[in-house]
Design a protein around this motif. Sequence first.
Motif, mmCIF file in Angstrom:
data_model
loop_
_atom_site.group_PDB
_atom_site.id
_atom_site.type_symbol
_atom_site.label_atom_id
_atom_site.label_comp_id
_atom_site.label_asym_id
_atom_site.label_seq_id
_atom_site.Cartn_x
_atom_site.Cartn_y
_atom_site.Cartn_z
ATOM 1 N N THR A 195 0.800 -1.146 0.118
ATOM 2 C CA THR A 195 -0.045 0.020 -0.064
ATOM 3 C C THR A 195 0.768 1.386 -0.104
ATOM 4 O OG1 THR A 195 0.056 -0.196 2.499
ATOM 5 C CG2 THR A 195 -2.064 -1.103 1.106
ATOM 6 N N ILE A 196 0.307 2.383 -0.283
ATOM 7 C CA ILE A 196 0.876 3.641 -0.242
ATOM 8 C C ILE A 196 1.572 3.943 0.936
ATOM 9 C CG2 ILE A 196 0.627 6.047 -0.577
ATOM 10 C CD1 ILE A 196 -1.679 5.390 -2.657
ATOM 11 N N VAL A 197 0.754 3.911 2.077
ATOM 12 C CA VAL A 197 1.356 4.029 3.255
ATOM 13 C C VAL A 197 1.394 2.614 4.059
ATOM 14 C CG1 VAL A 197 0.765 4.636 5.737
ATOM 15 C CG2 VAL A 197 0.153 6.229 3.613
ATOM 16 N N SER A 202 -12.267 3.154 -2.207
ATOM 17 C CA SER A 202 -11.047 3.045 -1.650
ATOM 18 C C SER A 202 -10.038 2.801 -2.931
ATOM 19 C CB SER A 202 -10.956 2.300 -0.408
ATOM 20 O OG SER A 202 -10.961 0.818 -0.816
ATOM 21 N N VAL A 203 -10.491 1.635 -3.634
ATOM 22 C CA VAL A 203 -9.564 1.262 -4.610
ATOM 23 C C VAL A 203 -9.284 2.326 -5.808
ATOM 24 C CG1 VAL A 203 -9.096 -0.536 -6.669
ATOM 25 C CG2 VAL A 203 -10.077 -1.319 -4.290
ATOM 26 N N ALA A 204 -10.395 3.078 -6.176
ATOM 27 C CA ALA A 204 -10.578 4.283 -7.145
ATOM 28 C C ALA A 204 -9.614 5.319 -6.346
ATOM 29 C CB ALA A 204 -11.891 4.442 -7.496
ATOM 30 N N SER A 219 -2.028 7.449 -6.383
ATOM 31 C CA SER A 219 -0.646 6.809 -6.956
ATOM 32 C C SER A 219 -1.106 5.581 -7.911
ATOM 33 C CB SER A 219 0.000 6.203 -5.656
ATOM 34 O OG SER A 219 1.293 5.760 -6.204
ATOM 35 N N PRO A 220 -1.036 5.993 -9.107
ATOM 36 C CA PRO A 220 -1.320 5.153 -10.182
ATOM 37 C C PRO A 220 -0.163 3.947 -10.288
ATOM 38 C CG PRO A 220 -1.704 7.210 -11.056
ATOM 39 C CD PRO A 220 -1.189 7.421 -9.629
ATOM 40 N N GLY A 221 0.837 4.253 -9.803
ATOM 41 C CA GLY A 221 1.985 3.359 -9.915
ATOM 42 C C GLY A 221 1.919 2.349 -9.076
ATOM 43 N N ALA A 222 1.521 2.614 -7.763
ATOM 44 C CA ALA A 222 1.280 1.772 -6.568
ATOM 45 C C ALA A 222 -0.110 0.931 -6.928
ATOM 46 C CB ALA A 222 1.183 2.431 -5.290
ATOM 47 N N ALA A 223 -1.073 1.660 -7.627
ATOM 48 C CA ALA A 223 -2.219 1.005 -7.608
ATOM 49 C C ALA A 223 -2.096 -0.031 -8.860
ATOM 50 C CB ALA A 223 -3.469 1.883 -8.077
ATOM 51 N N MET A 224 -1.101 0.029 -10.125
ATOM 52 C CA MET A 224 -0.881 -1.017 -11.085
ATOM 53 C C MET A 224 0.468 -1.131 -10.942
ATOM 54 S SD MET A 224 -3.585 0.688 -13.654
ATOM 55 C CE MET A 224 -3.892 -0.657 -14.652
ATOM 56 N N PRO A 225 0.941 -2.017 -10.072
ATOM 57 C CA PRO A 225 2.427 -2.340 -9.883
ATOM 58 C C PRO A 225 2.953 -3.384 -10.848
ATOM 59 C CG PRO A 225 1.364 -3.431 -8.201
ATOM 60 C CD PRO A 225 0.288 -2.612 -8.841
ATOM 61 N N ASP A 226 3.961 -3.151 -11.297
ATOM 62 C CA ASP A 226 4.616 -4.300 -12.261
ATOM 63 C C ASP A 226 4.770 -5.745 -11.594
ATOM 64 O OD1 ASP A 226 5.232 -2.090 -14.141
ATOM 65 O OD2 ASP A 226 7.485 -1.905 -13.416
ATOM 66 N N LEU A 227 4.777 -5.762 -10.284
ATOM 67 C CA LEU A 227 4.860 -7.174 -9.604
ATOM 68 C C LEU A 227 3.676 -7.884 -10.049
ATOM 69 C CD1 LEU A 227 5.955 -9.082 -7.427
ATOM 70 C CD2 LEU A 227 4.722 -7.850 -5.562
ATOM 71 N N TYR A 228 2.458 -7.082 -10.263
ATOM 72 C CA TYR A 228 1.095 -7.966 -10.487
ATOM 73 C C TYR A 228 0.704 -7.740 -12.134
ATOM 74 C CZ TYR A 228 -0.161 -8.899 -5.869
ATOM 75 O OH TYR A 228 -0.287 -9.271 -4.501
ATOM 76 N N GLY A 229 1.818 -7.473 -12.824
ATOM 77 C CA GLY A 229 1.727 -7.321 -14.242
ATOM 78 C C GLY A 229 0.831 -6.051 -14.825
ATOM 79 N N GLY A 230 0.951 -5.093 -13.917
ATOM 80 C CA GLY A 230 0.148 -3.820 -14.157
ATOM 81 C C GLY A 230 -1.192 -3.980 -13.986
ATOM 82 N N LEU A 263 -4.680 -3.893 -11.540
ATOM 83 C CA LEU A 263 -5.154 -3.094 -10.768
ATOM 84 C C LEU A 263 -5.359 -3.837 -9.115
ATOM 85 C CD1 LEU A 263 -6.347 -0.319 -9.739
ATOM 86 C CD2 LEU A 263 -8.667 -1.121 -10.071
ATOM 87 N N VAL A 264 -4.683 -3.055 -8.125
ATOM 88 C CA VAL A 264 -4.653 -3.683 -6.811
ATOM 89 C C VAL A 264 -5.017 -2.454 -5.934
ATOM 90 C CG1 VAL A 264 -2.718 -5.360 -7.414
ATOM 91 C CG2 VAL A 264 -2.078 -3.082 -6.354
ATOM 92 N N GLY A 265 -5.118 -2.843 -4.444
ATOM 93 C CA GLY A 265 -5.741 -2.042 -3.553
ATOM 94 C C GLY A 265 -4.432 -1.188 -3.263
ATOM 95 N N ALA A 266 -4.231 0.053 -3.231
ATOM 96 C CA ALA A 266 -3.203 1.007 -2.993
ATOM 97 C C ALA A 266 -3.380 1.523 -1.529
ATOM 98 C CB ALA A 266 -3.001 2.104 -3.966
ATOM 99 N N LEU A 267 -4.691 1.736 -1.144
ATOM 100 C CA LEU A 267 -4.855 2.095 0.292
ATOM 101 C C LEU A 267 -5.160 0.989 1.242
ATOM 102 C CD1 LEU A 267 -7.333 5.109 -0.435
ATOM 103 C CD2 LEU A 267 -4.913 5.023 -0.050
ATOM 104 N N TRP A 268 -5.778 -0.103 0.702
ATOM 105 C CA TRP A 268 -5.728 -1.366 1.568
ATOM 106 C C TRP A 268 -5.362 -2.297 0.734
ATOM 107 C CZ3 TRP A 268 -7.817 -2.000 6.573
ATOM 108 C CH2 TRP A 268 -7.996 -3.231 6.951
ATOM 109 N N PRO A 269 -4.577 -3.503 1.522
ATOM 110 C CA PRO A 269 -3.896 -4.602 0.463
ATOM 111 C C PRO A 269 -5.111 -5.458 -0.189
ATOM 112 C CG PRO A 269 -3.817 -4.977 2.666
ATOM 113 C CD PRO A 269 -4.088 -3.738 2.840
ATOM 114 N N LEU A 270 -5.561 -5.207 -1.307
ATOM 115 C CA LEU A 270 -6.471 -5.926 -2.031
ATOM 116 C C LEU A 270 -5.773 -6.413 -3.448
ATOM 117 C CD1 LEU A 270 -9.643 -3.891 -1.639
ATOM 118 C CD2 LEU A 270 -9.140 -5.754 -0.392
ATOM 119 N N THR A 271 -5.925 -7.585 -3.711
ATOM 120 C CA THR A 271 -5.555 -8.258 -5.128
ATOM 121 C C THR A 271 -6.311 -8.153 -5.968
ATOM 122 O OG1 THR A 271 -6.457 -10.398 -4.503
ATOM 123 C CG2 THR A 271 -4.273 -10.148 -3.580
#
Length: 411
Positions: free
Chosen positions: A30-32, A133-135, A141-152, A154-162
């Motif tokens: 997450t961002i924080v 919260s996902v939106a 932080s678009p980078g944190a919400a669509m990280p390379d680790l998950y292949g770009g 969308l994930v949860g950047a405020l709460w850890p959602l897959t």
Amino acid sequence: MGTPHGTPRMAGLVWGLLILNTLGSAGAKTIVPLPRSLIQLVTMGSLVAAFTLALALNPRLRIKAGAFLFLLTLLLVPSVISSVNLESGLGALFRCARLALFTGTLWLLSRWWDDGQTFVRHHIRMYFAVLGSVAAGLAVSPGAAMPDLYGGRLVGALWPLTPPQIGQYAAVITGLTVLLLLGRRTDRASAAVVIVPSLILLALTHTRTATLGLFIGLALAIGSLLLTSAAARRFFTWAVLCAVVAAVAFASALQAWFLRGQSQENFSNLTGRAKVWDALLAAPRTGVQQAFGVGLGDKSFGGLPIDNSWLAVYNEQGLTGIALVAAVFVVLGGVALLRPPSLSRACAIFLIGYCAIASYTEAGLGDASPYLLHLAVAAALLTAPDTATPLPAPALPRRHLPGRALDRRSP
């Protein structure tokens, strides 16, 4: 203060706390940074709060007995039998206690399940808030919400959602809102506020299971309304035409989205899932382990996620658990098929169909999870006797907030 049908408004808060409990504590960064212990404290605290509040709402323990909750309670038996051996560690007993508290809260809420559509609206509101919260994380932080680790994806950047979690929530509330719109329980503008952003988030997750579950579940649900609803027939016709046009005009783009850049070999073995499944089935087991499993765990085998509800139940609760989970689908599906066509029946069919499809590549049917909440809503919708009555005529157009629009009742 309750709804017109007598369901306390605080029941919505209890439902929201149950949803918070099932969000989980593992996911993207997450961002924080949030310590996992803190997240687990919040999720488990929400379950305790949900049970306490439900008990306060229903102090006389008035319940509405039903096959779904009875089978869910029976599922505790193999869970406890297999967990007391501590093959899965002390965490297994903790998960048993969690499942017991989760089931107990549903029993306390069952008193108001004859007002099933109220729980549909609670379901939509709460998951719409989660998607909000996902939106928000995507906007911050678009980078944190669509990280390379998950292949770009969308994930949860405020709460850890897959991505599969987000896709599931988006698909379920989209399907339910479409059905409420067809049943004229909300207007088009209000429905669009829920459906459009949910579909965008679903597309950004690249979640194939949720997408297929949405379309197949809606096809089954709308198909159950075709004989009694002109709106359902029109929607079904236009949906088929749009699907055909999209399949022809955007075939290559749809194929690329569906493959997610994977090779045909990787796609054919379900992104490595098949290897885990084969290893799980080939592992030696004692008679007791085959019958009752090895205890409630984190739905993994050999350190890798199982990602199949039936195999996860077999691993943790054995053949007894599989029989009980299968009985849940048989009972709910059988009751839904025997009911006359209605909006409540259609919503229940959508949820049952979605969970059945998702069970092939997602785990969760044997433990406290969003899938059990989806099925609980389906059970609530099927609790009250339903009659085949024509859908109401459209009311005069009014503007509503997304949450309040779902409160509109038929005249």
